[in-house]
Design a protein around this motif. Structure first.
Motif, PDB file in Angstrom:
ATOM      1  N   THR A 127       0.860  -1.193   0.000  1.00 37.82           N
ATOM      2  CA  THR A 127       0.000   0.000   0.000  1.00 37.82           C
ATOM      3  C   THR A 127       0.893   1.240   0.000  1.00 37.82           C
ATOM      4  O   THR A 127       1.500   1.580   1.008  1.00 37.82           O
ATOM      5  CB  THR A 127      -0.939   0.006   1.233  1.00 37.82           C
ATOM      6  OG1 THR A 127      -0.181  -0.305   2.396  1.00 37.82           O
ATOM      7  CG2 THR A 127      -2.038  -1.022   1.082  1.00 37.82           C
ATOM      8  N   ALA A 131      -4.929   6.099   0.017  1.00 37.91           N
ATOM      9  CA  ALA A 131      -5.991   5.814  -0.963  1.00 37.91           C
ATOM     10  C   ALA A 131      -6.004   4.325  -1.311  1.00 37.91           C
ATOM     11  O   ALA A 131      -7.071   3.710  -1.407  1.00 37.91           O
ATOM     12  CB  ALA A 131      -5.785   6.665  -2.213  1.00 37.91           C
ATOM     13  N   SER A 132      -4.815   3.730  -1.468  1.00 41.70           N
ATOM     14  CA  SER A 132      -4.806   2.304  -1.837  1.00 41.70           C
ATOM     15  C   SER A 132      -5.321   1.450  -0.673  1.00 41.70           C
ATOM     16  O   SER A 132      -5.998   0.444  -0.877  1.00 41.70           O
ATOM     17  CB  SER A 132      -3.425   1.849  -2.322  1.00 41.70           C
ATOM     18  OG  SER A 132      -2.460   2.120  -1.361  1.00 41.70           O
ATOM     19  N   GLU A 134      -7.627   2.468   1.471  1.00 40.56           N
ATOM     20  CA  GLU A 134      -9.087   2.647   1.482  1.00 40.56           C
ATOM     21  C   GLU A 134      -9.746   1.838   0.378  1.00 40.56           C
ATOM     22  O   GLU A 134     -10.838   1.292   0.536  1.00 40.56           O
ATOM     23  CB  GLU A 134      -9.436   4.136   1.355  1.00 40.56           C
ATOM     24  CG  GLU A 134      -9.308   4.800   2.722  1.00 40.56           C
ATOM     25  CD  GLU A 134      -9.357   6.319   2.684  1.00 40.56           C
ATOM     26  OE1 GLU A 134      -9.114   6.892   1.591  1.00 40.56           O
ATOM     27  OE2 GLU A 134      -9.616   6.908   3.742  1.00 40.56           O
ATOM     28  N   ASN A 135      -9.054   1.748  -0.722  1.00 39.64           N
ATOM     29  CA  ASN A 135      -9.564   0.972  -1.853  1.00 39.64           C
ATOM     30  C   ASN A 135      -9.716  -0.507  -1.479  1.00 39.64           C
ATOM     31  O   ASN A 135     -10.725  -1.139  -1.777  1.00 39.64           O
ATOM     32  CB  ASN A 135      -8.596   1.157  -3.025  1.00 39.64           C
ATOM     33  CG  ASN A 135      -9.172   0.624  -4.302  1.00 39.64           C
ATOM     34  OD1 ASN A 135     -10.386   0.673  -4.478  1.00 39.64           O
ATOM     35  ND2 ASN A 135      -8.325   0.075  -5.149  1.00 39.64           N
ATOM     36  N   ILE A 136      -8.698  -1.047  -0.779  1.00 42.66           N
ATOM     37  CA  ILE A 136      -8.758  -2.459  -0.358  1.00 42.66           C
ATOM     38  C   ILE A 136      -9.907  -2.638   0.642  1.00 42.66           C
ATOM     39  O   ILE A 136     -10.653  -3.605   0.582  1.00 42.66           O
ATOM     40  CB  ILE A 136      -7.428  -2.899   0.295  1.00 42.66           C
ATOM     41  CG1 ILE A 136      -6.266  -2.730  -0.672  1.00 42.66           C
ATOM     42  CG2 ILE A 136      -7.500  -4.352   0.764  1.00 42.66           C
ATOM     43  CD1 ILE A 136      -4.922  -2.668   0.008  1.00 42.66           C
ATOM     44  N   SER A 138     -12.639  -1.196   0.819  1.00 48.19           N
ATOM     45  CA  SER A 138     -13.969  -1.207   0.208  1.00 48.19           C
ATOM     46  C   SER A 138     -14.281  -2.588  -0.364  1.00 48.19           C
ATOM     47  O   SER A 138     -15.390  -2.849  -0.807  1.00 48.19           O
ATOM     48  CB  SER A 138     -14.063  -0.145  -0.881  1.00 48.19           C
ATOM     49  OG  SER A 138     -13.174  -0.488  -1.928  1.00 48.19           O
ATOM     50  N   ARG A 162     -13.548  -1.746   8.373  1.00 47.76           N
ATOM     51  CA  ARG A 162     -14.209  -0.813   7.457  1.00 47.76           C
ATOM     52  C   ARG A 162     -14.795   0.338   8.274  1.00 47.76           C
ATOM     53  O   ARG A 162     -15.367   0.117   9.336  1.00 47.76           O
ATOM     54  CB  ARG A 162     -15.322  -1.530   6.687  1.00 47.76           C
ATOM     55  CG  ARG A 162     -15.762  -0.723   5.499  1.00 47.76           C
ATOM     56  CD  ARG A 162     -16.700  -1.493   4.623  1.00 47.76           C
ATOM     57  NE  ARG A 162     -16.102  -2.748   4.169  1.00 47.76           N
ATOM     58  CZ  ARG A 162     -16.786  -3.723   3.584  1.00 47.76           C
ATOM     59  NH1 ARG A 162     -18.072  -3.603   3.403  1.00 47.76           N
ATOM     60  NH2 ARG A 162     -16.195  -4.821   3.185  1.00 47.76           N
TER      61      ARG A 162
END
Ligand SMILES: Nc1ncnc2c1ncn2[C@@H]1O[C@H](COP(=O)(O)OP(=O)(O)O)[C@@H](O)[C@H]1O
Ligand SMILES: [Mg+2]
Length: 408
Positions: A127, A131-132, A134-136, A138, A162
């Motif tokens: 990571t 942002a990366s 947060e992407n995971i 989701s 989450r």
């Protein structure tokens, strides 16, 4: 002539290991950056240098070797296989190849090798930024573990659910990575096990599995604070066999042909996963206390003999007994240490094999983020896991230092 071994690390947790090396009749050289390192008291020779900094300890070891030739090098209670490997190769001594040792201290490189070798591991991601992460998050994961790629002792490691604070988790991990690298993993819920093995000519013998204790997981959330472990594991024989086979597969994938490996294993629905495999002895009084108490196997001796290039027989390193032995580390609330009780009451608790504390009046205790926050440790034995464990908890409850809460 006595064989001479260089030991990187002279901390409190190394002391018993150093005693075990002395009992083997070795000439013991201890290297540590701290002039008051407790291990120096046991040393035949001392080297004052930081074991985590190759530029500091390698020249010091080379210089020492010219005057007093060394026969082997190892580390105790510190995670520096990469430094051990470099000192060994510079002095023409046995040791791990540099690339093998390097990937043992880099969780991304280690996991890539595990993947190539088909080793069962949690899903993981590099990571580069929040942002990366947060992407995971989701995705379809109830919880992640965010950690530095190249640290140890659970420093910088946290759970991220989450809706949790990804910015904080990323920053916490990054601040604890010497190279600023952060990674994430799927958090696997299930029993956690420590393994410790000796690899001899590519054959892995695993005499020791311990059920790790994380009884305060909720209390310290999002930090992951271990507080000891129980041996032997209470997992069923089939799972034990699968863990041992997995540890062998992991050691082979990493490229360890001769050496000691310490595994962090988690079991989900009966299937074990490797969190990591360190190419060194364990800390936390595991290789020096709990494993010998429970199994009769002295892995410090195995590690030293391999470091000295001695030929080991795998048959000699299987467990010799199967005693229930528990370790617990005491965690206390933050504050100022006002007084420390005497040890006699703790030692009088039935089943206590060893007890140490490292508190001094005037010490300031901060909130626990990992097991390094512990202030004492106990080792107990019992007729069952339950008995050994409850004796350990009772012994630590008996030790009640007076800690004044911080003023608010
Ligand atoms: N994917 C995971 N699932 C469950 N627990 C984990 C996971 N990753 C780490 N942990 C927990 O966090 C601890 C520290 O993480 P680890 O990767 O071993 O880092 P360190 O090098 O600091 O020991 C592990 O011993 C384990 O208890
Ligand atoms: Mg670990």
């Amino acid at each position: 002539m006595k064989k001479r071994i260089l030991v990187l690390g002279g901390s409190r947790q190394a002391v018993t290991g150093l005693e075990q090396l002395k009992a083997l009749g070795l000439d013991v050289v201890v290297c540590d950056f701290d002039p008051s390192a407790p291990g120096f008291r046991l040393a035949d020779h001392t080297i004052l240098a930081s074991v985590y900094h190759i530029d500091d300890c390698l020249p010091a070891a080379v210089e020492f070797h010219k005057r007093h030739p060394l026969d082997g090098v190892m580390c105790l209670a510190c995670d520096v296989p990469h430094i051990v490997a470099r000192i060994a190769s510079s002095l023409g001594l046995p040791g791990l190849p540099h690339d093998v040792a390097d990937r043992a201290v880099n969780k991304m490189e280690m996991k890539q090798k595990f993947e190539e070798g088909g080793v069962s591991i949690p899903r993981y991601w590099a990571t580069a930024d929040v942002a990366s992460l947060e992407n995971i998050l989701s995705g379809d994961f109830p919880d992640l573990v965010v950690k530095p790629v190249d640290s140890r002792g659970s420093k910088g490691v946290s759970r991220l659910s989450r809706g949790g604070n990804a910015v904080w988790a990323f920053d916490y991990a990054q601040a604890n990575s010497p190279t600023g690298q952060v990674m994430a993993e799927e958090y696997i819920t299930g029993p956690q096990v420590s393994s410790e093995s000796v690899v001899i000519d590519g054959q892995t013998v695993t005499p020791a599995l311990s059920d790790r204790s994380y009884q305060f997981l909720e209390k310290y959330y999002p930090f992951i604070v271990e507080d000891g472990g129980d041996m032997p594991t209470c997992l069923p024989p089939e799972t034990v066999a699968n863990i041992k086979a997995l540890v062998h597969q992991a050691a082979a994938s990493l490229g360890v042909k001769n050496g000691v490996v310490k595994g962090d294993i988690v079991v989900r629905d009966g299937k074990p996963y490797v969190i990591e495999l360190a190419a060194r002895l364990s800390g936390g009084y595991y290789c020096t206390h709990q494993i010998p108490f429970s199994t009769g196997v002295k892995l410090v001796e195995a590690c030293a003999k391999l470091a000295l290039g001695e030929k080991l027989n795998p048959d000699d390193w299987h467990q010799k007994k199967n005693t229930h032995a528990s370790t617990r580390w005491k965690l206390v609330e933050p504050g100022l240490v006002a007084s420390v009780p005497p040890l006699e009451d703790v030692m009088a608790v039935p089943g206590v094999l060893a007890f140490e504390h490292w508190l001094k009046v005037g010490d300031v205790i901060t909130a626990a983020q990992n097991a390094a926050a512990s202030v004492a440790m106990v080792q107990t034995e019992g007729a069952s896991q339950q008995e050994a464990r409850s004796r350990a908890i009772k012994a630590l409850d008996t030790f009640q230092p007076d800690i004044q809460p911080p003023l608010t």
